[in-house]
Design a protein around this motif. Structure first.
Motif, PDB file in Angstrom:
ATOM      1  N   GLN A 110     109.614  52.656-112.172  1.00 54.50           N
ATOM      2  CA  GLN A 110     109.461  52.871-113.599  1.00 54.50           C
ATOM      3  C   GLN A 110     108.071  53.439-113.848  1.00 54.50           C
ATOM      4  OE1 GLN A 110     111.282  51.849-116.432  1.00 54.50           O
ATOM      5  NE2 GLN A 110     109.646  52.119-117.894  1.00 54.50           N
ATOM      6  N   LYS A 111     107.988  54.445-114.723  1.00 53.55           N
ATOM      7  CA  LYS A 111     106.685  55.021-115.025  1.00 53.55           C
ATOM      8  C   LYS A 111     105.906  54.049-115.889  1.00 53.55           C
ATOM      9  CE  LYS A 111     104.573  59.018-114.265  1.00 53.55           C
ATOM     10  NZ  LYS A 111     103.617  59.479-115.001  1.00 53.55           N
ATOM     11  N   HIS A 112     104.727  53.681-115.456  1.00 53.24           N
ATOM     12  CA  HIS A 112     103.925  52.712-116.200  1.00 53.24           C
ATOM     13  C   HIS A 112     102.805  53.400-116.952  1.00 53.24           C
ATOM     14  CE1 HIS A 112     105.756  49.676-113.533  1.00 53.24           C
ATOM     15  NE2 HIS A 112     105.493  48.859-114.535  1.00 53.24           N
ATOM     16  N   TRP A 146     110.192  59.110-110.418  1.00 52.54           N
ATOM     17  CA  TRP A 146     109.956  58.251-111.579  1.00 52.54           C
ATOM     18  C   TRP A 146     111.175  58.230-112.456  1.00 52.54           C
ATOM     19  CZ3 TRP A 146     106.157  56.461-109.390  1.00 52.54           C
ATOM     20  CH2 TRP A 146     105.187  57.269-108.796  1.00 52.54           C
ATOM     21  N   PHE A 147     111.347  57.117-113.158  1.00 48.08           N
ATOM     22  CA  PHE A 147     112.406  57.073-114.148  1.00 48.08           C
ATOM     23  C   PHE A 147     111.894  56.326-115.350  1.00 48.08           C
ATOM     24  CE2 PHE A 147     113.657  52.645-114.102  1.00 48.08           C
ATOM     25  CZ  PHE A 147     113.312  52.209-112.844  1.00 48.08           C
ATOM     26  N   ASN A 148     112.652  56.416-116.428  1.00 49.46           N
ATOM     27  CA  ASN A 148     112.284  55.712-117.635  1.00 49.46           C
ATOM     28  C   ASN A 148     113.469  54.859-118.061  1.00 49.46           C
ATOM     29  OD1 ASN A 148     110.957  54.953-119.909  1.00 49.46           O
ATOM     30  ND2 ASN A 148     110.275  57.028-120.388  1.00 49.46           N
ATOM     31  N   ARG A 149     113.255  53.560-118.063  1.00 44.63           N
ATOM     32  CA  ARG A 149     114.360  52.658-118.357  1.00 44.63           C
ATOM     33  C   ARG A 149     115.002  52.932-119.701  1.00 44.63           C
ATOM     34  NH1 ARG A 149     111.409  47.722-116.809  1.00 44.63           N
ATOM     35  NH2 ARG A 149     111.890  47.818-114.628  1.00 44.63           N
ATOM     36  N   LEU A 191      98.366  56.530-113.863  1.00 41.19           N
ATOM     37  CA  LEU A 191      97.512  57.577-113.311  1.00 41.19           C
ATOM     38  C   LEU A 191      97.684  57.657-111.802  1.00 41.19           C
ATOM     39  CD1 LEU A 191      95.262  59.623-113.834  1.00 41.19           C
ATOM     40  CD2 LEU A 191      93.615  57.789-113.495  1.00 41.19           C
ATOM     41  N   LEU A 192      97.662  56.510-111.160  1.00 39.75           N
ATOM     42  CA  LEU A 192      97.868  56.483-109.712  1.00 39.75           C
ATOM     43  C   LEU A 192      99.230  57.049-109.355  1.00 39.75           C
ATOM     44  CD1 LEU A 192      96.650  52.992-108.490  1.00 39.75           C
ATOM     45  CD2 LEU A 192      95.642  55.207-108.034  1.00 39.75           C
ATOM     46  N   GLN A 193     100.210  56.677-110.167  1.00 37.19           N
ATOM     47  CA  GLN A 193     101.566  57.137-109.892  1.00 37.19           C
ATOM     48  C   GLN A 193     101.634  58.651-109.920  1.00 37.19           C
ATOM     49  OE1 GLN A 193     103.809  55.033-112.932  1.00 37.19           O
ATOM     50  NE2 GLN A 193     104.746  53.752-111.384  1.00 37.19           N
ATOM     51  N   SER A 194     101.011  59.236-110.936  1.00 39.10           N
ATOM     52  CA  SER A 194     101.193  60.685-111.065  1.00 39.10           C
ATOM     53  C   SER A 194     100.326  61.484-110.112  1.00 39.10           C
ATOM     54  CB  SER A 194     100.948  61.135-112.511  1.00 39.10           C
ATOM     55  OG  SER A 194      99.890  60.409-113.055  1.00 39.10           O
ATOM     56  N   THR A 195      99.304  60.884-109.531  1.00 40.06           N
ATOM     57  CA  THR A 195      98.494  61.676-108.621  1.00 40.06           C
ATOM     58  C   THR A 195      98.825  61.387-107.165  1.00 40.06           C
ATOM     59  OG1 THR A 195      96.805  60.005-108.903  1.00 40.06           O
ATOM     60  CG2 THR A 195      96.551  62.040-110.152  1.00 40.06           C
ATOM     61  N   ILE A 196      98.538  60.170-106.748  1.00 43.50           N
ATOM     62  CA  ILE A 196      98.615  59.915-105.315  1.00 43.50           C
ATOM     63  C   ILE A 196     100.050  59.687-104.866  1.00 43.50           C
ATOM     64  CG2 ILE A 196      97.911  58.307-103.556  1.00 43.50           C
ATOM     65  CD1 ILE A 196      95.389  57.914-105.365  1.00 43.50           C
ATOM     66  N   LEU A 197     100.755  58.871-105.606  1.00 45.02           N
ATOM     67  CA  LEU A 197     102.107  58.559-105.156  1.00 45.02           C
ATOM     68  C   LEU A 197     103.020  59.761-105.252  1.00 45.02           C
ATOM     69  CD1 LEU A 197     102.523  54.976-106.591  1.00 45.02           C
ATOM     70  CD2 LEU A 197     101.950  55.689-104.301  1.00 45.02           C
ATOM     71  N   GLU A 198     102.664  60.698-106.102  1.00 47.99           N
ATOM     72  CA  GLU A 198     103.461  61.920-106.227  1.00 47.99           C
ATOM     73  C   GLU A 198     103.516  62.653-104.897  1.00 47.99           C
ATOM     74  OE1 GLU A 198     104.285  62.607-109.567  1.00 47.99           O
ATOM     75  OE2 GLU A 198     105.687  64.098-108.826  1.00 47.99           O
ATOM     76  N   SER A 199     102.409  62.578-104.160  1.00 48.48           N
ATOM     77  CA  SER A 199     102.360  63.330-102.900  1.00 48.48           C
ATOM     78  C   SER A 199     103.259  62.708-101.846  1.00 48.48           C
ATOM     79  CB  SER A 199     100.932  63.381-102.372  1.00 48.48           C
ATOM     80  OG  SER A 199     100.541  62.084-101.983  1.00 48.48           O
ATOM     81  N   ARG A 220     106.579  40.042-118.869  1.00 46.54           N
ATOM     82  CA  ARG A 220     106.512  39.716-120.292  1.00 46.54           C
ATOM     83  C   ARG A 220     105.243  38.954-120.610  1.00 46.54           C
ATOM     84  NH1 ARG A 220     112.602  37.931-121.552  1.00 46.54           N
ATOM     85  NH2 ARG A 220     112.227  36.635-119.760  1.00 46.54           N
ATOM     86  N   LYS A 221     104.715  38.268-119.592  1.00 44.97           N
ATOM     87  CA  LYS A 221     103.580  37.395-119.883  1.00 44.97           C
ATOM     88  C   LYS A 221     102.240  37.991-119.476  1.00 44.97           C
ATOM     89  CE  LYS A 221     105.518  32.932-120.332  1.00 44.97           C
ATOM     90  NZ  LYS A 221     106.050  31.849-119.530  1.00 44.97           N
ATOM     91  N   GLN A 222     102.215  38.810-118.404  1.00 44.97           N
ATOM     92  CA  GLN A 222     100.911  39.329-118.000  1.00 44.97           C
ATOM     93  C   GLN A 222     101.011  40.813-117.692  1.00 44.97           C
ATOM     94  OE1 GLN A 222     101.280  37.466-113.782  1.00 44.97           O
ATOM     95  NE2 GLN A 222      99.587  36.429-114.751  1.00 44.97           N
ATOM     96  N   SER A 223      99.869  41.471-117.851  1.00 45.84           N
ATOM     97  CA  SER A 223      99.806  42.866-117.440  1.00 45.84           C
ATOM     98  C   SER A 223      99.583  42.886-115.939  1.00 45.84           C
ATOM     99  CB  SER A 223      98.640  43.559-118.137  1.00 45.84           C
ATOM    100  OG  SER A 223      97.437  43.059-117.609  1.00 45.84           O
ATOM    101  N   PHE A 224      99.750  44.059-115.362  1.00 46.79           N
ATOM    102  CA  PHE A 224      99.595  44.149-113.922  1.00 46.79           C
ATOM    103  C   PHE A 224      98.161  43.856-113.491  1.00 46.79           C
ATOM    104  CE2 PHE A 224     100.989  44.837-109.844  1.00 46.79           C
ATOM    105  CZ  PHE A 224     100.257  45.793-109.159  1.00 46.79           C
ATOM    106  N   THR A 225      97.214  44.259-114.311  1.00 45.29           N
ATOM    107  CA  THR A 225      95.811  43.995-113.970  1.00 45.29           C
ATOM    108  C   THR A 225      95.549  42.492-113.904  1.00 45.29           C
ATOM    109  OG1 THR A 225      95.410  45.870-115.404  1.00 45.29           O
ATOM    110  CG2 THR A 225      93.486  44.759-114.501  1.00 45.29           C
TER     111      THR A 225
END
Lengths: 157, 371
Positions: free
Chosen positions: B186-188, B207-210, B194-202, B282-287
């Protein structure tokens, strides 16, 4: 998942227990309270329709709309009283009264033929024609046009 | 006696029969003759509804169970305080340093490789894969991850997908440190996006959008293209579609199982003694979740690479998905639950209720026809 702001005191538990005529033990009331807090996500003291529908098992039940109408806006004490009919300690009279209340949507103390049809429609999604045919086939005994609670007791017991 | 004509004639072939898992509210078969009172007796249905109100298997999947507090004593409390001091004062700074070092090394190697080796694709890809594996190892080190891998390492072959149960986004990092997978996620928003679109793209991630319904076909096409390409990284899919609390598995989406290729199941089980790795989005952000992991003692988990499975002749993709879910659940000791993970975000479709009503109606008719 902790209920930090509102813990049940012993007085609260006893009050709730009295209200539901002792059909639940104190431990059960505590568990029900935890469940109530879990369902009541925004903490406003009662469970809204949205919050009930997040329980998929409840949402797919054919009678969920009816039950929801009876559960709407109940606080915890009334919630426990509502569920008391399902406890193993509830008397048969209490259970039958509960079923009667589910049937009697307009709350006038009588279950009419239409109200029975409504229930059957909820359960089966039969069209009206199907329902009449089914009831006719089964009607070896005379079905009175409206039932008072004692008659329903006789019928189901 | 008129027959029941199915108003919704297309059966919902999208999901297996939930009736197998839930108690059915159909009529008792003990009464050979159907009486009016049996039809009017709604107590089984009511009991089911009340049972669902009091406790239901779906909510249980997403409950984070906090561990029992053990610091309630005169001598245990100071020990716990000491532990907090060590975790926040000693371990956390060390781990933050390790992670920052890792990022510096990674970024300083990645950008040169990515831009300078534009022409030499094969070499660039290999180096990028190695670098991603490196940064993931740094991540795992920053939580003092103790990961035990069982089973043969995944190999790079075309026509294979990997599926795993999902507890948190760190699943991806833990698996990635061993093999550079391309994952579908899922695109976050935020720095993760940002990480998804730069590094993981390579790496070839998809990506999908629920929330977009049209997305499904586009994603299905991208999946198929990826799997058929010989040079692409092995594809990792989390068919549950959402994070579950590592005690249960929810239903697998059939998308991964109808690509016509081998499915290699991976089972992941976290040991909760040290930290509960379930990311309750639902309760916490990834950070916050990462910070929580970095201030705990360790992340201990087992990863099992299981035997690759193929679609058996005469098996539908849904049955295939259920079979693989069975394999993963048994291996990781998880209980199976018949609900779609996306019910976290939306209501169940009315078709499920209609199916219950239909089965009740059918049993009524069956009883009547027995006269």
């Amino acid at each position: 998942m902790g209920n930090t702001s509102s813990m049940l005191t012993q007085y609260d538990i006893e009050e709730v227990q009295e209200h539901c005529s002792n059909t639940f033990s104190q431990q059960e009331i505590v568990s029900l309270y935890q469940r109530f807090c879990q369902l009541d996500r925004n903490g406003c003291g009662f469970i809204s329709a949205e919050e009930f529908m997040t329980v998929p098992e409840f949402a797919v039940n054919p009678l969920s709309q009816r039950l929801f109408r009876m559960l709407d806006g109940l606080n915890f004490k009334e919630f426990v009283a509502f569920l008391s009919a399902f406890s193993s300690r509830a008397s048969l009279q209490q259970k039958v009264e509960f079923i009667f209340k589910v049937y009697d949507t307009d709350g006038n103390g009588k279950v009419t033929f239409n109200e029975m049809l409504d229930i059957l429609r909820d359960l089966t999604e039969f069209s009206d024609l199907h329902l009449f045919l089914v009831i006719e086939v089964m009607q070896k005994e005379n079905t009175p046009m409206s039932l008072k609670i004692e008659n329903l007791h006789k019928r189901i017991a | 006696m008129s027959k029941l004509n199915k108003s919704n004639s297309e059966l919902d072939l999208d999901r297996p029969n939930i009736e197998d898992y839930l108690p059915s509210g159909s009529l008792q078969d003990s009464h050979p003759k159907l009486r009016l009172r049996d039809l009017l007796d709604i107590s089984p249905t009511l009991t089911e509804a009340a049972g669902a109100i009091v406790d239901d298997s779906f909510t249980r999947c997403f409950k984070s169970n906090p561990p029992e507090p053990w610091n309630w004593n005169v001598y245990l409390f100071p020990l716990w305080c000491l532990g907090v001091v060590v975790r926040y004062g000693v371990l956390f700074p060390l781990r933050a340093i390790v992670l920052t070092t890792g990022w510096i090394i990674f970024l300083s190697c990645y950008f040169p490789v990515h831009f300078l080796l534009k022409g030499h694709d094969k070499l660039r890809k290999r180096l990028e894969r190695g670098l991603v594996e490196l940064i993931c190892s740094f991540f795992v080190a920053s939580w003092t991850g103790v990961v035990k891998y069982h089973g043969p390492r995944p190999s790079m072959r075309p026509k294979q997908v990997f599926v795993a149960n999902h507890t948190s986004m760190i699943d991806f990092i833990i698996l990635e440190q061993m093999t550079a997978f391309a994952v579908i996620m899922q695109k976050h928003p935020g720095w993760v996006g940002l990480l998804q679109s730069t590094i993981l793209e390579s790496l070839g991630c998809i990506w999908f959008n629920r929330s977009e319904s049209k997305d499904r076909e586009i994603v299905a096409r991208k999946l198929r293209e990826h799997v058929n390409g010989a040079d692409n990284n092995p594809l990792l899919i989390f068919p549950e579609g959402t994070c579950v609390n590592n005690h249960y598995t929810v239903m697998f989406k059939k998308g991964a199982f109808e690509l016509g290729c081998t499915v290699c199941p991976i089972a992941i089980k976290y040991n909760k003694i040290f930290v509960d790795a379930f990311w309750n989005s639902r309760k916490q952000s990834f950070t916050t979740h990462l910070l929580q992991l970095m201030t705990s003692w360790a992340v201990v988990c087992d990863v099992w690479y299981l035997e690759p499975q193929n679609l058996k002749p005469g098996e539908t993709p849904i049955e295939f998905a259920e079979r693989v879910r069975d394999i993963i659940s048994v291996r990781a000791g998880l209980k199976k639950v018949p609900w779609d993970g996306y019910l976290k975000y939306s209501r169940p479709s009315p078709k499920l209720r209609e199916r219950k009503q239909q089965s009740f109606a059918e049993s009524v008719l069956r009883h009547l026809e027995q006269k």
